[in-house]
Design a protein around this motif. Structure first.
Motif, PDB file in Angstrom:
ATOM      1  N   TYR A  39       0.804  -1.226   0.000  1.00 39.81           N
ATOM      2  CA  TYR A  39       0.000   0.000   0.000  1.00 39.81           C
ATOM      3  C   TYR A  39       0.842   1.283   0.000  1.00 39.81           C
ATOM      4  N   ARG A  40       1.855   1.306  -0.852  1.00 43.35           N
ATOM      5  CA  ARG A  40       2.709   2.465  -1.131  1.00 43.35           C
ATOM      6  C   ARG A  40       3.710   2.823  -0.040  1.00 43.35           C
ATOM      7  N   LYS A  41       3.337   2.672   1.250  1.00 43.42           N
ATOM      8  CA  LYS A  41       4.215   3.189   2.294  1.00 43.42           C
ATOM      9  C   LYS A  41       4.295   2.321   3.543  1.00 43.42           C
ATOM     10  N   GLU A  42       3.874   1.063   3.437  1.00 38.68           N
ATOM     11  CA  GLU A  42       3.932   0.155   4.573  1.00 38.68           C
ATOM     12  C   GLU A  42       5.042  -0.882   4.343  1.00 38.68           C
ATOM     13  N   CYS A  43       5.799  -1.150   5.395  1.00 44.68           N
ATOM     14  CA  CYS A  43       6.908  -2.110   5.327  1.00 44.68           C
ATOM     15  C   CYS A  43       6.680  -3.195   6.367  1.00 44.68           C
ATOM     16  N   PHE A  44       6.677  -4.455   5.922  1.00 46.86           N
ATOM     17  CA  PHE A  44       6.505  -5.610   6.788  1.00 46.86           C
ATOM     18  C   PHE A  44       7.776  -6.458   6.749  1.00 46.86           C
ATOM     19  N   CYS A  45       8.095  -7.109   7.858  1.00 46.19           N
ATOM     20  CA  CYS A  45       9.287  -7.947   7.950  1.00 46.19           C
ATOM     21  C   CYS A  45       8.901  -9.327   8.466  1.00 46.19           C
ATOM     22  N   GLY A  46       9.624 -10.359   8.049  1.00 41.24           N
ATOM     23  CA  GLY A  46       9.356 -11.694   8.556  1.00 41.24           C
ATOM     24  C   GLY A  46      10.403 -12.693   8.121  1.00 41.24           C
ATOM     25  N   ASN A  47      10.333 -13.877   8.703  1.00 37.80           N
ATOM     26  CA  ASN A  47      11.235 -14.962   8.332  1.00 37.80           C
ATOM     27  C   ASN A  47      10.544 -16.014   7.491  1.00 37.80           C
ATOM     28  N   SER A  48       9.273 -15.781   7.173  1.00 36.60           N
ATOM     29  CA  SER A  48       8.531 -16.641   6.255  1.00 36.60           C
ATOM     30  C   SER A  48       7.478 -15.768   5.584  1.00 36.60           C
ATOM     31  N   TYR A  49       6.859 -16.291   4.562  1.00 38.01           N
ATOM     32  CA  TYR A  49       5.796 -15.561   3.881  1.00 38.01           C
ATOM     33  C   TYR A  49       4.878 -16.567   3.203  1.00 38.01           C
ATOM     34  N   GLY A  50       3.762 -16.087   2.723  1.00 37.85           N
ATOM     35  CA  GLY A  50       2.864 -16.922   1.949  1.00 37.85           C
ATOM     36  C   GLY A  50       1.707 -17.510   2.726  1.00 37.85           C
ATOM     37  N   SER A  51       1.481 -17.072   3.949  1.00 33.09           N
ATOM     38  CA  SER A  51       0.396 -17.656   4.741  1.00 33.09           C
ATOM     39  C   SER A  51      -0.981 -17.383   4.127  1.00 33.09           C
ATOM     40  N   GLN A  52      -1.086 -16.352   3.299  1.00 33.04           N
ATOM     41  CA  GLN A  52      -2.356 -16.028   2.649  1.00 33.04           C
ATOM     42  C   GLN A  52      -2.429 -16.603   1.233  1.00 33.04           C
ATOM     43  N   GLY A  53      -1.391 -17.317   0.818  1.00 26.28           N
ATOM     44  CA  GLY A  53      -1.361 -17.863  -0.532  1.00 26.28           C
ATOM     45  C   GLY A  53      -0.793 -16.856  -1.517  1.00 26.28           C
ATOM     46  N   ALA A  54      -0.466 -17.329  -2.672  1.00 30.43           N
ATOM     47  CA  ALA A  54       0.114 -16.479  -3.709  1.00 30.43           C
ATOM     48  C   ALA A  54      -0.980 -15.697  -4.430  1.00 30.43           C
ATOM     49  N   ALA A  55      -0.612 -14.522  -4.880  1.00 29.87           N
ATOM     50  CA  ALA A  55      -1.504 -13.682  -5.681  1.00 29.87           C
ATOM     51  C   ALA A  55      -0.807 -13.388  -7.005  1.00 29.87           C
ATOM     52  N   PRO A  56      -1.545 -13.071  -8.033  1.00 31.27           N
ATOM     53  CA  PRO A  56      -0.900 -12.700  -9.297  1.00 31.27           C
ATOM     54  C   PRO A  56      -0.011 -11.465  -9.102  1.00 31.27           C
TER      55      PRO A  56
END
Length: 165
Positions: A39-56
């Motif tokens: 959303y243009r200006k939000e930064c998230f950090c993590g050691n894994s990703y994809g819990s919501q599934g892949a998007a195009p």
């Protein structure tokens, strides 16, 4: 995210000047493997990703607030990246109890000042290889050569003290 300092909401850092490089640097402070911009200006950090599934990939179509030539996700969509120089130790900062050092130095001062520093994150990002700790107090950032506060800073009672973990 609490290991890298304050955040505003939803465990993310929100800044009007966010770029992919800045988001990567912020997440590197917490020793995270991945970073994501949304959303243009939000930064998230993590050691894994994809819990919501892949998007195009085409769902990520918003330019970064700090660099319009970069894509920073969209509403509810993260542009996720692997840290290029992920190091498992050494660059993480942790809040620590204050320890004071009563010594003199013939090799120069024990700290330097970065002012003005807009936020704790700016202070931590200013801590280069010669810096082992920071103290952020009312817009002033003290970059310390050792993971202890020199006696000159005893009077700085408030503020956040972080050391490399």
């Amino acid at each position: 995210m609490s290991t890298i300092g304050p955040y505003t909401q939803k465990n993310c850092v929100i800044r009007d000047d966010i770029t992919l490089q800045l988001c990567s640097q912020i997440c590197e402070l917490g020793n995270f493997k991945y970073f994501g911009a949304q959303y243009r200006k939000e930064c998230f950090c993590g050691n894994s990703y994809g819990s919501q599934g892949a998007a195009p990939e085409s769902d990520c179509n918003m330019n970064c607030a700090g660099n319009a030539s970069q894509i920073c996700g969209s509403g509810g969509r993260n542009s996720v990246y692997l840290q290029f120089n992920h190091r498992p130790i050494g660059n993480k900062f942790v809040e620590a109890p204050r320890v004071y050092l009563n010594a003199t130095s013939s090799g120069g001062p024990f700290y330097r000042t970065l002012q003005p520093a807009r936020s704790l994150i700016d202070c931590l990002l200013g801590c280069d290889a010669s810096c082992q700790a920071t103290l952020f107090h009312q817009g002033t950032c003290y970059l310390l050569k050792l993971p202890a506060l020199p006696q000159q800073l005893v009077g700085v009672q408030d503020g956040k003290f972080f050391v490399r973990g």
